[in-house]
Design a protein around this motif. Structure first.
Motif, PDB file in Angstrom:
ATOM      1  N   SER A   1      -2.894   7.415  -3.896  1.00 15.59           N
ATOM      2  CA  SER A   1      -2.828   6.261  -2.999  1.00 15.59           C
ATOM      3  C   SER A   1      -3.088   5.015  -3.825  1.00 15.59           C
ATOM      4  N   TYR A   2      -2.554   3.873  -3.353  1.00 18.56           N
ATOM      5  CA  TYR A   2      -2.870   2.646  -4.072  1.00 18.56           C
ATOM      6  C   TYR A   2      -2.888   1.448  -3.137  1.00 18.56           C
TER       7      TYR A   2
ATOM      8  N   ARG B   1     -10.974   6.799  -8.850  1.00 17.87           N
ATOM      9  CA  ARG B   1     -10.489   5.418  -8.707  1.00 17.87           C
ATOM     10  C   ARG B   1     -10.108   4.858 -10.078  1.00 17.87           C
TER      11      ARG B   1
ATOM     12  N   THR C   1       0.834  -1.202   0.000  1.00 19.17           N
ATOM     13  CA  THR C   1       0.000   0.000   0.000  1.00 19.17           C
ATOM     14  C   THR C   1       0.867   1.249   0.000  1.00 19.17           C
ATOM     15  N   TYR C   2       0.277   2.330  -0.495  1.00 15.66           N
ATOM     16  CA  TYR C   2       0.947   3.634  -0.529  1.00 15.66           C
ATOM     17  C   TYR C   2      -0.129   4.685  -0.356  1.00 15.66           C
ATOM     18  N   ASN C   3       0.182   5.709   0.418  1.00 16.85           N
ATOM     19  CA  ASN C   3      -0.835   6.719   0.684  1.00 16.85           C
ATOM     20  C   ASN C   3      -0.199   8.093   0.857  1.00 16.85           C
ATOM     21  N   ASP C   4      -0.602   9.048   0.029  1.00 15.48           N
ATOM     22  CA  ASP C   4      -0.294  10.455   0.286  1.00 15.48           C
ATOM     23  C   ASP C   4      -1.439  11.298  -0.269  1.00 15.48           C
ATOM     24  N   GLU C   5      -1.289  12.602  -0.273  1.00 18.83           N
ATOM     25  CA  GLU C   5      -2.409  13.464  -0.631  1.00 18.83           C
ATOM     26  C   GLU C   5      -2.760  13.398  -2.109  1.00 18.83           C
TER      27      GLU C   5
ATOM     28  N   TYR D   1     -11.230  12.226  -5.260  1.00 15.53           N
ATOM     29  CA  TYR D   1     -10.325  11.176  -5.731  1.00 15.53           C
ATOM     30  C   TYR D   1     -11.015  10.307  -6.776  1.00 15.53           C
TER      31      TYR D   1
ATOM     32  N   ARG E   1      -6.028  12.100  -6.802  1.00 12.54           N
ATOM     33  CA  ARG E   1      -6.712  13.347  -6.434  1.00 12.54           C
ATOM     34  C   ARG E   1      -6.851  14.270  -7.641  1.00 12.54           C
TER      35      ARG E   1
END
Length: 248
Positions: free
Chosen positions: A164-165, A196, A157-161, A194, A187
């Motif tokens: 994300s995935y 998808r 997983t990866y998450n920022d503003e 966001y 975003r």
């Protein structure tokens, strides 16, 4: 396999990839094996990050990719930097009409996207047809260890503003293959919402000895097999295998 929507966020996600290490590998192998010519064919060039770096190092680079979207991004980058980068949409297993080159490369595990033995062998044969006498063929692949012990049945997983995935890895149908199921949330700068996106990528690798035999049968002399951007031969825990081959 086309990267489709993934092309537009690829560079953002790959910003920490060591492209300069591939450039150093090309230069080191060209020096080691006395290849003075500077015409290079970059197969699986993607958005052109490596191609443009090689151009700036004095190589005359031509880029090939299967994805029209990736090539669009590469063309836009080259134009923005005022660089000449010929780009063509072709399947690397069906190369034709490109002339001859001093060096042909397939980096960033692009060869692993070929799903059959026949396509890998066909790629090797077409590469040889496009290489000048004593030209170098340079490529890397995921090791069996990486496919089976690092990817399979794992979730990343990866998450920022901005992006994300969720990246799920499942066993593929063929031996030593993996299905990458990717769900992105990107975003929108205008709305702040966001979007998808979903992608399914398939990769497959083969034993080192098998690849070596196919290369020899296709008219190459295998000069070096190393691992993970080092001069060290592959070991049980190596993740990326590098081949340096010379056209017979």
């Amino acid at each position: 396999m086309s990267y489709q929507q993934f092309a537009y966020i690829y560079d953002y996600l790959m910003k920490d990839v060591p492209y300069d290490s591939w450039v150093e590998f090309v230069q080191a192998q060209a020096d080691k094996h006395a290849v003075s010519g500077r015409e290079l064919l970059d197969l699986g060039c993607g958005t052109g990050e490596l191609s443009l770096r090689l151009l700036k190092e004095g190589y005359s680079v031509t880029g090939i990719d299967l994805s029209e979207d990736m090539l669009f991004m590469a063309r836009e980058k080259a134009e923005n930097e005022g660089l000449q980068l010929p780009l063509y949409q072709q399947d690397m297993s069906e190369l034709q009409g490109l002339g001859s080159f001093d060096i042909i490369s397939i980096f960033c595990d692009s060869l692993n996207y070929l799903e059959t033995e026949e396509k890998v062998i066909s790629t090797f044969k077409h590469v040889r047809e496009h290489l000048r006498e004593d030209g170098l063929f340079l490529f890397d692949v995921h090791s069996i260890f990486k496919i089976t012990q690092i990817f399979l049945n794992e979730t990343f997983t990866y998450n920022d503003e901005e992006v994300s995935y969720i990246w799920d890895c499942f066993p593929g149908e063929e031996p030593n293959s993996v299905e990458h199921e990717l769900t992105f949330f990107v975003r929108d700068d205008e709305t702040g919402q966001y979007e998808r996106m979903e992608e399914l990528h398939h990769q497959r690798t083969f034993p080192i000895l098998t690849l070596e035999n196919w290369l020899k049968e296709s008219g190459f002399e295998v000069m070096d097999i190393t691992a993970d951007f080092t001069d060290v031969p592959p070991g049980d825990l190596s993740e990326r295998i590098f081949f340096t081959c010379k056209r017979k």
